[in-house]
Motif scaffolding. Structure first.
Motif, PDB file in Angstrom:
ATOM      1  N   UNK A   1      -4.627   4.181  -6.245  1.00  0.00           N
ATOM      2  CA  UNK A   1      -4.509   2.331  -5.463  1.00  0.00           C
ATOM      3  C   UNK A   1      -3.894   1.512  -4.446  1.00  0.00           C
ATOM      4  N   UNK A   2      -2.757   2.610  -4.109  1.00  0.00           N
ATOM      5  CA  UNK A   2      -1.691   1.937  -2.840  1.00  0.00           C
ATOM      6  C   UNK A   2      -2.444   2.168  -1.597  1.00  0.00           C
ATOM      7  N   UNK A   3      -2.940   3.530  -1.815  1.00  0.00           N
ATOM      8  CA  UNK A   3      -3.684   3.714  -0.626  1.00  0.00           C
ATOM      9  C   UNK A   3      -5.517   3.469  -0.809  1.00  0.00           C
ATOM     10  N   UNK A   4      -5.858   2.863  -1.410  1.00  0.00           N
ATOM     11  CA  UNK A   4      -6.845   1.732  -1.982  1.00  0.00           C
ATOM     12  C   UNK A   4      -6.573   0.073  -0.731  1.00  0.00           C
ATOM     13  N   UNK A   5      -5.472  -0.162  -0.988  1.00  0.00           N
ATOM     14  CA  UNK A   5      -4.436  -1.346  -0.719  1.00  0.00           C
ATOM     15  C   UNK A   5      -4.616  -1.082   1.385  1.00  0.00           C
ATOM     16  N   UNK A   6      -4.188  -0.105   1.202  1.00  0.00           N
ATOM     17  CA  UNK A   6      -4.430   0.370   2.702  1.00  0.00           C
ATOM     18  C   UNK A   6      -5.632   0.635   3.733  1.00  0.00           C
ATOM     19  N   UNK A   7      -6.481   1.302   2.680  1.00  0.00           N
ATOM     20  CA  UNK A   7      -7.684   1.637   3.283  1.00  0.00           C
ATOM     21  C   UNK A   7      -8.338   0.378   3.870  1.00  0.00           C
ATOM     22  N   UNK A   8      -8.130  -0.809   3.033  1.00  0.00           N
ATOM     23  CA  UNK A   8      -9.209  -2.420   2.688  1.00  0.00           C
ATOM     24  C   UNK A   8      -8.185  -2.545   4.039  1.00  0.00           C
ATOM     25  N   UNK A   9      -7.423  -2.417   4.624  1.00  0.00           N
ATOM     26  CA  UNK A   9      -6.508  -3.279   5.910  1.00  0.00           C
ATOM     27  C   UNK A   9      -6.625  -1.921   7.065  1.00  0.00           C
ATOM     28  N   UNK A  10      -8.092  -0.938   7.074  1.00  0.00           N
ATOM     29  CA  UNK A  10      -8.442  -0.230   7.905  1.00  0.00           C
ATOM     30  C   UNK A  10      -7.785   1.032   8.334  1.00  0.00           C
ATOM     31  N   UNK A  11      -6.643   1.187   7.337  1.00  0.00           N
ATOM     32  CA  UNK A  11      -6.136   2.790   7.273  1.00  0.00           C
ATOM     33  C   UNK A  11      -6.595   3.899   6.507  1.00  0.00           C
ATOM     34  N   UNK A  12      -7.594   4.766   7.657  1.00  0.00           N
ATOM     35  CA  UNK A  12      -8.181   5.670   6.698  1.00  0.00           C
ATOM     36  C   UNK A  12      -6.859   7.134   5.836  1.00  0.00           C
ATOM     37  N   UNK A  13      -7.971   7.197   4.297  1.00  0.00           N
ATOM     38  CA  UNK A  13      -7.556   7.741   3.437  1.00  0.00           C
ATOM     39  C   UNK A  13      -8.248   8.596   3.012  1.00  0.00           C
TER      40      UNK A  13
ATOM     41  N   UNK B   1       1.353  -1.441  -0.138  1.00  0.00           N
ATOM     42  CA  UNK B   1      -0.265   0.164   0.277  1.00  0.00           C
ATOM     43  C   UNK B   1       1.164   1.285   0.261  1.00  0.00           C
ATOM     44  N   UNK B   2       0.206   2.241   0.812  1.00  0.00           N
ATOM     45  CA  UNK B   2       1.013   3.437   0.499  1.00  0.00           C
ATOM     46  C   UNK B   2       2.265   3.340   1.558  1.00  0.00           C
ATOM     47  N   UNK B   3       3.131   4.731   2.306  1.00  0.00           N
ATOM     48  CA  UNK B   3       4.139   4.931   2.790  1.00  0.00           C
ATOM     49  C   UNK B   3       3.895   4.136   4.088  1.00  0.00           C
ATOM     50  N   UNK B   4       3.103   3.779   4.874  1.00  0.00           N
ATOM     51  CA  UNK B   4       2.441   4.123   5.832  1.00  0.00           C
ATOM     52  C   UNK B   4       0.984   4.757   6.524  1.00  0.00           C
ATOM     53  N   UNK B   5       0.674   4.894   7.486  1.00  0.00           N
ATOM     54  CA  UNK B   5      -0.552   5.109   7.908  1.00  0.00           C
ATOM     55  C   UNK B   5      -0.577   6.345   8.477  1.00  0.00           C
ATOM     56  N   UNK B   6       1.146   6.894   8.615  1.00  0.00           N
ATOM     57  CA  UNK B   6       0.903   8.173   8.921  1.00  0.00           C
ATOM     58  C   UNK B   6       1.677   9.264   7.782  1.00  0.00           C
ATOM     59  N   UNK B   7       1.608   8.863   6.661  1.00  0.00           N
ATOM     60  CA  UNK B   7       2.152   9.664   5.303  1.00  0.00           C
ATOM     61  C   UNK B   7       1.418  10.313   4.895  1.00  0.00           C
ATOM     62  N   UNK B   8       1.365  11.822   4.887  1.00  0.00           N
ATOM     63  CA  UNK B   8       1.092  12.838   3.550  1.00  0.00           C
ATOM     64  C   UNK B   8       1.857  13.401   2.647  1.00  0.00           C
ATOM     65  N   UNK B   9       1.283  12.428   1.378  1.00  0.00           N
ATOM     66  CA  UNK B   9       1.462  13.168   0.106  1.00  0.00           C
ATOM     67  C   UNK B   9       1.174  13.987  -0.768  1.00  0.00           C
ATOM     68  N   UNK B  10       2.130  14.670  -1.730  1.00  0.00           N
ATOM     69  CA  UNK B  10       1.373  15.431  -2.627  1.00  0.00           C
ATOM     70  C   UNK B  10       2.823  15.616  -4.239  1.00  0.00           C
ATOM     71  N   UNK B  11       1.229  15.150  -4.859  1.00  0.00           N
ATOM     72  CA  UNK B  11       1.352  15.353  -6.001  1.00  0.00           C
ATOM     73  C   UNK B  11       0.838  16.006  -6.936  1.00  0.00           C
ATOM     74  N   UNK B  12       1.208  16.613  -8.141  1.00  0.00           N
ATOM     75  CA  UNK B  12       1.396  17.859  -8.926  1.00  0.00           C
ATOM     76  C   UNK B  12       0.584  17.840 -10.192  1.00  0.00           C
ATOM     77  N   UNK B  13      -0.420  17.593 -10.570  1.00  0.00           N
ATOM     78  CA  UNK B  13      -1.217  16.982 -12.255  1.00  0.00           C
ATOM     79  C   UNK B  13      -0.798  18.361 -12.905  1.00  0.00           C
ATOM     80  N   UNK B  14       0.056  18.084 -14.083  1.00  0.00           N
ATOM     81  CA  UNK B  14      -0.443  19.707 -14.818  1.00  0.00           C
ATOM     82  C   UNK B  14      -1.458  19.486 -16.027  1.00  0.00           C
ATOM     83  N   UNK B  15      -2.520  20.343 -16.085  1.00  0.00           N
ATOM     84  CA  UNK B  15      -3.187  20.397 -17.415  1.00  0.00           C
ATOM     85  C   UNK B  15      -2.484  20.994 -18.843  1.00  0.00           C
ATOM     86  N   UNK B  16      -2.932  20.222 -20.112  1.00  0.00           N
ATOM     87  CA  UNK B  16      -2.410  21.190 -20.980  1.00  0.00           C
ATOM     88  C   UNK B  16      -3.301  21.629 -21.651  1.00  0.00           C
TER      89      UNK B  16
END
Length: 167
Positions: free
Chosen positions: A75-87, A6-21
């Motif tokens: 998707x990595x967050x979903x795997x954590x969610x399914x194991x009981x970790x909030x996201x 899953x994600x990198x752990x239950x207490x991890x905030x990640x920031x992703x940026x998506x540029x648009x055309x």
């Protein structure tokens, strides 16, 4: 179900940026099409106007598909969610920046994070019949400083309170 990381752990905030055309309207108005932002590597944006660099967990260009965004971000967050970790997945940006397209997409051709997440969650549940699940989902929008419940269009302009008695 194969083991997924899953994600990198239950207490991890990640920031992703998506540029648009550039939009067709921007192109037709002959707006200065020189980029204000330049992507440097996989996690850096350079502000072309003042030579400052900003670092994120990941930066995606305007050609990145919703599929890739889902696979690498949600998707990595979903795997954590399914194991009981909030996201939470939180999209932020000005009007027209692509938040709705990223989250909802075009359901038939280019589904976004929400429809793909729903499919993934229910596939996971089907593949683990020995477990019981309780799903709680919120789908909220903050628009013009108003909070709206997107699962119930009748509930608009919700109030945010920390305590029911104290407000």
């Amino acid at each position: 179900m194969s083991a997924k990381t899953g994600g990198k752990g239950p207490e991890n905030i990640r920031v992703h940026v998506r540029m648009r055309p550039f939009t067709e309207k921007e192109k037709s108005l002959h707006v200065d099409l020189d980029p204000i932002w330049q992507i440097e590597g996989s996690n850096q944006l350079a502000d072309c106007s003042n030579n400052k660099n900003y670092f994120f967990d990941r930066v995606y260009d305007e050609y990145t598909s919703n599929e890739r965004i889902f696979t690498e971000v949600a998707e990595p967050m979903i795997w954590d969610l399914m194991e009981g970790i909030n996201g939470s997945i939180f999209c932020y940006g000005q009007t027209g920046s692509g938040k709705t397209f990223t989250m909802q997409g075009n359901i038939k051709k280019l589904p976004g994070i929400i429809p793909k997440a729903i499919d993934t969650v229910f596939s996971y549940i089907e593949e683990t019949p020995e477990r019981q699940y309780l799903l709680r989902i919120s789908y909220l929008e903050i628009y013009n400083e108003c909070l709206n419940d997107l699962l119930n269009r009748k509930t608009t302009q919700l109030k945010i309170v920390e305590d029911k008695k104290k407000g």
